[in-house]
Design an enzyme around this catalytic site. Structure first.
Site, mmCIF file in Angstrom:
data_model
loop_
_atom_site.group_PDB
_atom_site.id
_atom_site.type_symbol
_atom_site.label_atom_id
_atom_site.label_comp_id
_atom_site.label_asym_id
_atom_site.label_seq_id
_atom_site.Cartn_x
_atom_site.Cartn_y
_atom_site.Cartn_z
ATOM 1 C CD GLU A 1 21.041 4.343 -3.073
ATOM 2 O OE1 GLU A 1 20.952 3.284 -3.726
ATOM 3 O OE2 GLU A 1 20.617 4.469 -1.912
ATOM 4 C CG ASP B 1 4.323 5.660 -3.000
ATOM 5 O OD1 ASP B 1 3.505 6.152 -3.800
ATOM 6 O OD2 ASP B 1 4.909 4.584 -3.211
ATOM 7 C CG ASP C 1 0.022 2.755 -6.016
ATOM 8 O OD1 ASP C 1 -1.009 2.541 -6.681
ATOM 9 O OD2 ASP C 1 1.157 2.429 -6.408
#
Length: 451
Positions: A75, A140, A142
């Protein structure tokens, strides 16, 4: 003099092409000064047509084509202008990928899981049959998650002072992935604005269940509690090897980053945040002494001296090196987005996507040069598109004569820009993946011969 004046006043149609290009070609703007978001739609057209490294990108996500339909069942999602979001995109091959990306010119590309069926046909599949089956283990990190401990910036802003947090995060997490878990193929990527991503691509890792992924990210997490929790790190006397090795990494950066750059004990407002993490038995002494010291370095040395002098009165009243380590970890240890890592069907921003606010390319990070990586020197889309304008007239003429449909010709264009060294890092990662895959195939072949 006469000749120069004559040339200047001569109509452009009578001037040589070389002269006009040399005289009027604008100087290449510096990466930090170039990006204008209003120009992004036109820049993206050029970027996806001439600069995006499609061949390497397809080579990565196809994983050698060993598993049938692996790429076709992947995807992708596109974010278009005005935040139009298109999920469940999938492509047959590299040419199909190129065609669709050049059709949509997405502001952002996200990569998702490999599904049981082609994502673009998910509506035609029987309810419940469309399932995410595999995906890289992703992380991830951040900068906004560090807002309670960084003093230089907040929110989406970053600077060279706080970027050291990302450097430490990469070193700590990558060491653990490599040494503690034995994962070989780790691709670290700058997000394009304020953080970093990691893609762990080993074949066995891509097959991991959500439960195992959750276990791994739990192992790698130390910071516990939300914004209302002051003390987020709690150690006991038995320090886990992972924690100890993480502290060793932080120690290399702590003085320069925290005590000099962030100046975390500069004044009463800042040192009160530190004192909120220490036991009450040493709180008053430190408060009085800090007022007599002249800078963060002196106050930190005194804190360590006082902590080692006191004996703990209870399990929750720790002094000694534990106190020092807890503060260092709270201020410097990586803060992971757990949900991104544990969910197989979670999407993550793609390498070589463009950040629509900064214009910077989401580029791979060379693990051999983590300390030298500077987000502010990462090329913007404006910068690399301008670099294409500096092609010499002869080269430009020669290329115009080549067929526009020549894929090899188009994908070479990035080599003429500042994107080239980052693609090279990506190619080295792919080389290691290929070698590993060929090695595994040889092993299987040898085992079959033995039988």
């Amino acid at each position: 003099m006469f000749r120069v004046c004559a040339v200047v006043v001569t109509p452009l149609k009578h001037c040589s092409r070389q002269f006009v290009q040399g005289f009027f070609r604008p100087s290449i703007p510096r990466p930090m000064e170039t990006f204008n978001p209003a120009e992004l739609p036109e820049l993206l057209k050029l970027y996806y047509r001439r600069l995006f490294p499609y061949a390497q990108y397809y080579r990565w996500l196809n994983y050698g084509g060993v598993i049938k339909n692996y790429f076709q069942h992947r995807e992708f999602s596109f974010t278009l202008k005005d935040d139009i979001y298109i999920r469940y995109q999938s492509f047959n091959n590299q040419n199909d990928l190129e065609k669709e990306m050049q059709k949509f010119n997405p502001y952002k590309i996200d990569i998702g899981a490999v599904y049981s069926h082609r994502p673009n046909q998910h509506n035609a599949v029987k309810l419940g049959a469309f399932q995410a089956q595999e995906k890289e283990l992703v992380f991830d990190i951040d900068m906004t998650d560090y807002d309670d401990v960084r003093r230089c910036c907040s929110s989406a802003d970053i600077c060279s002072k706080c970027w050291t947090l990302m450097t430490m995060a990469i070193r700590i997490i990558d060491r653990a992935l490599k040494e503690d878990f034995g994962f070989k193929h780790r691709l670290w990527v700058y997000s394009g604005r304020r953080g970093v991503h990691c893609w762990v691509c080993d074949e066995s890792v891509r097959k991991l269940s959500s439960a195992v992924r959750s276990g791994i990210v739990e192992y790698l997490s130390l910071i516990k509690g939300g914004p209302d929790v002051k003390k987020k790190v709690h150690l006991n006397e038995k320090i886990h090897p992972f924690v100890r090795k993480s502290i060793d990494i932080i120690k290399k950066y702590f003085e320069e980053y925290a005590l000099v750059g962030q100046d975390i004990l500069e004044n009463k407002e800042s040192w009160d945040k530190i004192l909120a993490l220490v036991p009450e038995t040493v709180h008053d002494e430190l408060q009085q002494s800090f007022q007599k010291q002249h800078n963060s370095l002196q106050r930190w040395e005194y804190l360590k001296k006082v902590a080692n002098k006191y004996q703990p009165n209870s399990k929750n009243d720790k002094c000694g090196p534990w106190l020092e380590w807890e503060i260092m970890l709270q201020y410097c240890f990586p803060r992971l987005d757990i949900n991104v890592s544990k969910g197989i069907n979670h999407l993550l921003k793609s390498p070589f996507s463009v950040h629509p606010k900064t214009g910077r390319i989401s580029v791979p990070i060379d693990l051999q040069k983590v300390d030298q990586f500077n987000p502010f020197t990462v090329p913007t889309i404006s910068y690399i598109c301008h670099e294409l304008d500096t092609i010499s007239p002869n080269e430009d003429e020669k290329e115009k004569n080549e067929a526009e449909s020549d894929v090899k010709h188009r994908t070479r264009d990035y080599k003429k820009t500042s994107l080239a060294p980052y693609v090279k890092v990506f190619e080295q990662f792919l080389e290691n993946l290929d070698k590993s895959r060929k090695g595994e195939l040889l092993k299987k072949s040898d085992l079959q011969k033995d039988f």
